[in-house]
Design an enzyme around this catalytic site. Sequence first.
Site, PDB file in Angstrom:
ATOM      1  N   ARG A   1     -31.319 -19.523  23.814  1.00  0.00           N
ATOM      2  CA  ARG A   1     -30.026 -20.173  24.079  1.00  0.00           C
ATOM      3  C   ARG A   1     -29.205 -19.436  25.126  1.00  0.00           C
ATOM      4  O   ARG A   1     -28.275 -20.005  25.696  1.00  0.00           O
ATOM      5  CB  ARG A   1     -29.192 -20.246  22.790  1.00  0.00           C
TER       6      ARG A   1
ATOM      7  N   GLN B   1      -8.987  -8.572  24.009  1.00  0.00           N
ATOM      8  CA  GLN B   1     -10.043  -9.511  23.579  1.00  0.00           C
ATOM      9  C   GLN B   1      -9.465 -10.376  22.465  1.00  0.00           C
ATOM     10  O   GLN B   1      -9.145  -9.872  21.390  1.00  0.00           O
ATOM     11  CB  GLN B   1     -11.271  -8.740  23.098  1.00  0.00           C
TER      12      GLN B   1
ATOM     13  N   SER C   1      -7.682  -5.568  21.214  1.00  0.00           N
ATOM     14  CA  SER C   1      -8.217  -6.863  20.783  1.00  0.00           C
ATOM     15  C   SER C   1      -7.266  -7.449  19.745  1.00  0.00           C
ATOM     16  O   SER C   1      -6.740  -6.712  18.895  1.00  0.00           O
ATOM     17  CB  SER C   1      -9.612  -6.658  20.185  1.00  0.00           C
ATOM     18  N   ASN C   2      -7.062  -8.739  19.837  1.00  0.00           N
ATOM     19  CA  ASN C   2      -6.215  -9.480  18.883  1.00  0.00           C
ATOM     20  C   ASN C   2      -4.761  -9.016  18.902  1.00  0.00           C
ATOM     21  O   ASN C   2      -4.038  -9.191  17.916  1.00  0.00           O
ATOM     22  CB  ASN C   2      -6.778  -9.374  17.452  1.00  0.00           C
TER      23      ASN C   2
ATOM     24  N   ASN D   1     -27.750 -15.479  18.604  1.00  0.00           N
ATOM     25  CA  ASN D   1     -28.842 -14.537  18.336  1.00  0.00           C
ATOM     26  C   ASN D   1     -30.162 -15.081  18.877  1.00  0.00           C
ATOM     27  O   ASN D   1     -31.209 -14.464  18.705  1.00  0.00           O
ATOM     28  CB  ASN D   1     -28.979 -14.332  16.815  1.00  0.00           C
TER      29      ASN D   1
ATOM     30  N   GLY E   1     -22.140 -15.304  21.391  1.00  0.00           N
ATOM     31  CA  GLY E   1     -22.600 -14.723  20.129  1.00  0.00           C
ATOM     32  C   GLY E   1     -23.955 -15.181  19.640  1.00  0.00           C
ATOM     33  O   GLY E   1     -24.347 -14.819  18.532  1.00  0.00           O
TER      34      GLY E   1
ATOM     35  N   TYR F   1     -19.090  -3.849  12.900  1.00  0.00           N
ATOM     36  CA  TYR F   1     -20.031  -4.982  12.835  1.00  0.00           C
ATOM     37  C   TYR F   1     -21.219  -4.625  11.939  1.00  0.00           C
ATOM     38  O   TYR F   1     -21.751  -3.512  11.976  1.00  0.00           O
ATOM     39  CB  TYR F   1     -20.520  -5.372  14.232  1.00  0.00           C
TER      40      TYR F   1
HETATM   41  N1  LIG Z   1     -12.555  -8.926  18.713  1.00  0.00           N
HETATM   42  C1  LIG Z   1     -12.731  -9.624  17.622  1.00  0.00           C
HETATM   43  O1  LIG Z   1     -11.922  -9.590  16.664  1.00  0.00           O
HETATM   44  C2  LIG Z   1     -13.947 -10.494  17.527  1.00  0.00           C
HETATM   45  C3  LIG Z   1     -14.061 -11.436  16.475  1.00  0.00           C
HETATM   46  C4  LIG Z   1     -15.212 -12.229  16.447  1.00  0.00           C
HETATM   47  C5  LIG Z   1     -16.192 -12.079  17.432  1.00  0.00           C
HETATM   48  N2  LIG Z   1     -16.047 -11.130  18.415  1.00  0.00           N
HETATM   49  C6  LIG Z   1     -17.051 -10.961  19.488  1.00  0.00           C
HETATM   50  O2  LIG Z   1     -17.373 -12.229  20.009  1.00  0.00           O
HETATM   51  C7  LIG Z   1     -18.786 -12.393  19.966  1.00  0.00           C
HETATM   52  C8  LIG Z   1     -19.133 -13.825  19.877  1.00  0.00           C
HETATM   53  O3  LIG Z   1     -18.634 -14.372  18.652  1.00  0.00           O
HETATM   54  P1  LIG Z   1     -19.438 -15.536  17.953  1.00  0.00           P
HETATM   55  O4  LIG Z   1     -20.766 -15.064  17.553  1.00  0.00           O
HETATM   56  O5  LIG Z   1     -18.566 -16.133  16.925  1.00  0.00           O
HETATM   57  O6  LIG Z   1     -19.581 -16.510  19.238  1.00  0.00           O
HETATM   58  P2  LIG Z   1     -19.945 -18.021  19.461  1.00  0.00           P
HETATM   59  O7  LIG Z   1     -20.805 -18.024  20.688  1.00  0.00           O
HETATM   60  O8  LIG Z   1     -18.695 -18.820  19.442  1.00  0.00           O
HETATM   61  O9  LIG Z   1     -20.789 -18.482  18.193  1.00  0.00           O
HETATM   62  C9  LIG Z   1     -22.096 -18.079  17.995  1.00  0.00           C
HETATM   63  C10 LIG Z   1     -22.639 -18.905  16.868  1.00  0.00           C
HETATM   64  O10 LIG Z   1     -22.799 -20.243  17.327  1.00  0.00           O
HETATM   65  C11 LIG Z   1     -24.120 -20.653  17.056  1.00  0.00           C
HETATM   66  N3  LIG Z   1     -24.588 -21.566  18.098  1.00  0.00           N
HETATM   67  C12 LIG Z   1     -24.677 -21.333  19.431  1.00  0.00           C
HETATM   68  N4  LIG Z   1     -25.189 -22.418  20.056  1.00  0.00           N
HETATM   69  C13 LIG Z   1     -25.441 -23.332  19.104  1.00  0.00           C
HETATM   70  C14 LIG Z   1     -25.951 -24.656  19.145  1.00  0.00           C
HETATM   71  N5  LIG Z   1     -26.322 -25.233  20.301  1.00  0.00           N
HETATM   72  N6  LIG Z   1     -26.068 -25.301  17.979  1.00  0.00           N
HETATM   73  C15 LIG Z   1     -25.688 -24.728  16.812  1.00  0.00           C
HETATM   74  N7  LIG Z   1     -25.190 -23.461  16.711  1.00  0.00           N
HETATM   75  C16 LIG Z   1     -25.059 -22.771  17.863  1.00  0.00           C
HETATM   76  C17 LIG Z   1     -24.937 -19.387  17.082  1.00  0.00           C
HETATM   77  O11 LIG Z   1     -26.135 -19.575  16.344  1.00  0.00           O
HETATM   78  P3  LIG Z   1     -27.535 -18.998  16.938  1.00  0.00           P
HETATM   79  O12 LIG Z   1     -27.460 -17.531  16.792  1.00  0.00           O
HETATM   80  O13 LIG Z   1     -28.541 -19.648  16.051  1.00  0.00           O
HETATM   81  O14 LIG Z   1     -27.629 -19.462  18.359  1.00  0.00           O
HETATM   82  C18 LIG Z   1     -23.996 -18.398  16.427  1.00  0.00           C
HETATM   83  O15 LIG Z   1     -24.063 -18.466  15.018  1.00  0.00           O
HETATM   84  C19 LIG Z   1     -19.214 -11.513  18.787  1.00  0.00           C
HETATM   85  O16 LIG Z   1     -20.592 -11.163  18.854  1.00  0.00           O
HETATM   86  C20 LIG Z   1     -18.331 -10.324  18.979  1.00  0.00           C
HETATM   87  O17 LIG Z   1     -18.873  -9.480  19.975  1.00  0.00           O
HETATM   88  C21 LIG Z   1     -14.941 -10.351  18.477  1.00  0.00           C
END
Ligand SMILES: NC(=O)c1ccc[n+]([C@@H]2O[C@H](COP(=O)([O-])OP(=O)(O)OC[C@H]3O[C@@H](n4cnc5c(N)ncnc54)[C@H](OP(=O)(O)O)[C@@H]3O)[C@@H](O)[C@H]2O)c1
Length: 297
Positions: free
Chosen positions: A267, A181, A159-160, A263, A261, A54
């Site tokens: 939220r 995951q 994962s995957n 930041n 996810g 990451y």
């Molecule tokens: N194992 C793998 O291959 C794999 C792959 C991808 C991810 N992951 C894990 O999964 C975690 C979560 O993934 P993700 O970050 O894609 O999760 P997510 O929760 O689906 O998406 C987060 C994104 O959505 C946005 N968001 C949240 N609420 C919102 C709202 N009300 N309006 C507009 N945008 C909003 C966030 O922006 P803000 O930050 O502005 O809220 C952020 O950019 C990662 O951190 C990682 O640990 C694992």
Amino acid sequence: MDRIQLSPDLELSRLVYGLWRIGDDADTSPKHVEAKIEACLAQGITTMDNADIYGGYTAEAIFGAALKASPSLRDRIEIVTKCGIVAPAGRHSAVRGKHYDTSAGHINASVEASLRDMATDYIDLLLIHRPDPFMDPDETGPALDALVASGKVRAVGVSNFRPWDFSLLQSSMEAELITNQIEMSLVATDSFTNGDLAYLQERNIAPMAWSPLGGGSLFKPENQRLMTVLERTAGEQDVDATAVAVAWLLAHPARILPVLGTNNPGRIGKIADAAKVTIDRQTWFELYTAAIGKQVP
Ligand SMILES: NC(=O)c1ccc[n+]([C@@H]2O[C@H](COP(=O)([O-])OP(=O)(O)OC[C@H]3O[C@@H](n4cnc5c(N)ncnc54)[C@H](OP(=O)(O)O)[C@@H]3O)[C@@H](O)[C@H]2O)c1
């Protein structure tokens, strides 16, 4: 917040906080990272999901800087991290191209770097990040077993992985792979019908769901019909639509652990309201059919 027992020795919070985007935050200072961790802890979210790759191999150090600044945090959280993807960035900038490496040498070196960068002497859960088409299970499995035996890693998973990848690796090791995951959300529903989830349910293995809000794609105009149903359900239960989207995963009998996810510390609480949302069977299907864009046959 519920907790899920993934193995006799390891319990994780039902909602997990993901650190993939930690380096994209405008503020990566230890103070701000700590504020996000505290916002999670206030909701009972104690499990933090990281990966060596990451942020181009920087996310573990950004997170670790907060743990170094506040060492008492370590005992209040569980750390999940991953290894196996090698891309030309950071400490791997000399490699010729992106590839996977599930050799014992790479896994061990990656774990040592994770321990150092996150300022900890153990990882609660280590995942092989992606299925490696060049994997030798007789090397990868014993390498994971040895890490568990050494105490550097409390438990291991993947994962995957597709079911066949999972059973291949499991067949070469003593320790149980305690999770897979995978991507699961209202905008990524394949696992619910393609056998990935069924395989885990049959073995009573709780899966983790990455990108539970589709990485933000839930809010794109093409998902407006789905958002309308989410907003209506959210209004009925006095929560945010994001909480309903995550509750849709929590409602499933597979004991899914969604990995959030955002930041935005503000939220975290709104999404964590998922834990108090009720999704009955009809609501689950109403959201599912809105997501797939057609009635079930
Ligand atoms: N194992 C793998 O291959 C794999 C792959 C991808 C991810 N992951 C894990 O999964 C975690 C979560 O993934 P993700 O970050 O894609 O999760 P997510 O929760 O689906 O998406 C987060 C994104 O959505 C946005 N968001 C949240 N609420 C919102 C709202 N009300 N309006 C507009 N945008 C909003 C966030 O922006 P803000 O930050 O502005 O809220 C952020 O950019 C990662 O951190 C990682 O640990 C694992």
